[in-house]
Each structure stands twice: as structure tokens, then as C-alpha cells.
Motif scaffolding. Structure first.
Motif, PDB file in Angstrom:
ATOM      1  N   MET A 102      -1.902   7.555  -0.817  1.00  0.00           N
ATOM      2  CA  MET A 102      -1.824   6.096  -0.919  1.00  0.00           C
ATOM      3  C   MET A 102      -2.976   5.429  -0.173  1.00  0.00           C
ATOM      4  SD  MET A 102       2.275   5.488  -0.592  1.00  0.00           S
ATOM      5  CE  MET A 102       2.089   3.727  -0.514  1.00  0.00           C
ATOM      6  N   THR A 103      -3.335   5.974   0.977  1.00  0.00           N
ATOM      7  CA  THR A 103      -4.447   5.425   1.749  1.00  0.00           C
ATOM      8  C   THR A 103      -5.753   5.567   0.985  1.00  0.00           C
ATOM      9  OG1 THR A 103      -3.312   5.990   3.805  1.00  0.00           O
ATOM     10  CG2 THR A 103      -5.662   5.561   3.948  1.00  0.00           C
ATOM     11  N   THR A 104      -5.959   6.726   0.393  1.00  0.00           N
ATOM     12  CA  THR A 104      -7.172   6.954  -0.388  1.00  0.00           C
ATOM     13  C   THR A 104      -7.247   5.996  -1.572  1.00  0.00           C
ATOM     14  OG1 THR A 104      -7.130   9.279   0.246  1.00  0.00           O
ATOM     15  CG2 THR A 104      -8.480   8.701  -1.646  1.00  0.00           C
ATOM     16  N   ASP A 105      -6.126   5.782  -2.245  1.00  0.00           N
ATOM     17  CA  ASP A 105      -6.100   4.848  -3.371  1.00  0.00           C
ATOM     18  C   ASP A 105      -6.391   3.419  -2.920  1.00  0.00           C
ATOM     19  OD1 ASP A 105      -5.529   6.948  -5.052  1.00  0.00           O
ATOM     20  OD2 ASP A 105      -3.372   6.510  -5.170  1.00  0.00           O
ATOM     21  N   ALA A 106      -5.849   3.030  -1.774  1.00  0.00           N
ATOM     22  CA  ALA A 106      -6.098   1.682  -1.256  1.00  0.00           C
ATOM     23  C   ALA A 106      -7.572   1.503  -0.901  1.00  0.00           C
ATOM     24  CB  ALA A 106      -5.219   1.413  -0.038  1.00  0.00           C
ATOM     25  N   MET A 133      -7.703  -9.167  -6.410  1.00  0.00           N
ATOM     26  CA  MET A 133      -6.236  -9.239  -6.383  1.00  0.00           C
ATOM     27  C   MET A 133      -5.629  -7.839  -6.277  1.00  0.00           C
ATOM     28  SD  MET A 133      -5.364 -12.383  -6.348  1.00  0.00           S
ATOM     29  CE  MET A 133      -3.673 -12.431  -6.857  1.00  0.00           C
ATOM     30  N   ASN A 134      -6.213  -6.876  -6.967  1.00  0.00           N
ATOM     31  CA  ASN A 134      -5.739  -5.499  -6.883  1.00  0.00           C
ATOM     32  C   ASN A 134      -5.925  -4.962  -5.460  1.00  0.00           C
ATOM     33  OD1 ASN A 134      -4.776  -2.992  -7.594  1.00  0.00           O
ATOM     34  ND2 ASN A 134      -6.680  -2.329  -8.538  1.00  0.00           N
ATOM     35  N   ALA A 135      -7.076  -5.238  -4.869  1.00  0.00           N
ATOM     36  CA  ALA A 135      -7.333  -4.793  -3.496  1.00  0.00           C
ATOM     37  C   ALA A 135      -6.389  -5.482  -2.515  1.00  0.00           C
ATOM     38  CB  ALA A 135      -8.783  -5.076  -3.114  1.00  0.00           C
ATOM     39  N   THR A 183       0.535  -3.807   0.521  1.00  0.00           N
ATOM     40  CA  THR A 183       1.444  -2.664   0.472  1.00  0.00           C
ATOM     41  C   THR A 183       1.244  -1.768   1.684  1.00  0.00           C
ATOM     42  OG1 THR A 183       1.433  -2.714  -1.940  1.00  0.00           O
ATOM     43  CG2 THR A 183       2.158  -0.677  -0.903  1.00  0.00           C
ATOM     44  N   ALA A 184      -0.006  -1.508   2.032  1.00  0.00           N
ATOM     45  CA  ALA A 184      -0.301  -0.672   3.204  1.00  0.00           C
ATOM     46  C   ALA A 184       0.230  -1.319   4.479  1.00  0.00           C
ATOM     47  CB  ALA A 184      -1.802  -0.434   3.314  1.00  0.00           C
TER      48      ALA A 184
END
Length: 111
Positions: A50-54, A83-85, A91-92
């Protein structure tokens, strides 16, 4: 700027203190893309992914913003990427808050 955050991805390399992996009962099971049997991942691996995706999302937004400055991207693409970022970052932060809250509750438990 965002490259400094990549050290957070080291969470995916965490192992238990004794060097054993998590058992199936304590691991998070996620379906794999090509196999019929579910693949189990540890909590640390899920957080690392998840961190890598963020981070990838934030880098993409930064890249699209730079393209817009050069006139190579339109406003819609910039807004979508930002907006995606922002959603990834929110979320993080929410996950971080939940982990900190859980830690504080455990710390308050009497033995």
C-alpha cells in the motif's frame, strides 16, 4: 522530494523477531491474480504494498503537474492525478491513525 518517503517501504521486509513467518491463521489472505488458491501475505507486506502504491500515485501526480507546466497535459489530467494522490495520502493517514490508536490502547492495558 517524494523519494525520501520510499524508506517507508521497508515495512514489507519486516520479519518476526524469531525469524519465522506468520502462520495462515494470522496472515491476511488475498486472492492471487493467476492462481486459483489464495495467497497469504503478512500485515507488513500488505502495508508495504500500500505504501509503494501511494508513493507511485504521488510521483505520478507530480509528473503530470510538471507536464502541465510545460503545456503537455491538460487540466483534467492534472486534477485526476492530484485527486488520486490526495485520496492515497488520506488513506495512508487514516491507517496510520488507526495503528497509533491501537498501539495506545494496547499500551494502556493492565497486565
Amino acid at each position: 522530494m517524494i523519494d525520501a518517503i520510499q524508506s517507508v517501504g521497508a515495512f514489507s521486509n519486516l520479519k518476526e523477531a524469531e525469524g519465522t513467518s506468520l502462520t495462515a491463521s494470522t496472515a491476511l489472505s488475498l486472492p492471487s491474480a493467476g492462481a486459483s488458491a489464495p495467497q497469504s501475505q503478512s500485515f507488513a507486506e500488505v502495508l508495504g504494498t500500500m505504501t509503494t502504491d501511494a508513493i507511485r500515485s504521488m510521483k505520478s501526480a507530480e509528473g503530470v503537474s510538471l507536464q502541465a507546466i510545460r503545456g503537455e497535459a491538460n487540466t483534467r489530467e492534472v486534477v485526476d492525478a492530484v485527486m488520486n494522490a490526495e485520496q492515497s495520502l488520506q488513506t495512508a493517514l487514516a491507517i496510520r491513525d488507526k495503528v497509533v490508536t491501537a498501539y495506545l490502547e494496547i499500551a494502556r492495558m493492565q497486565i
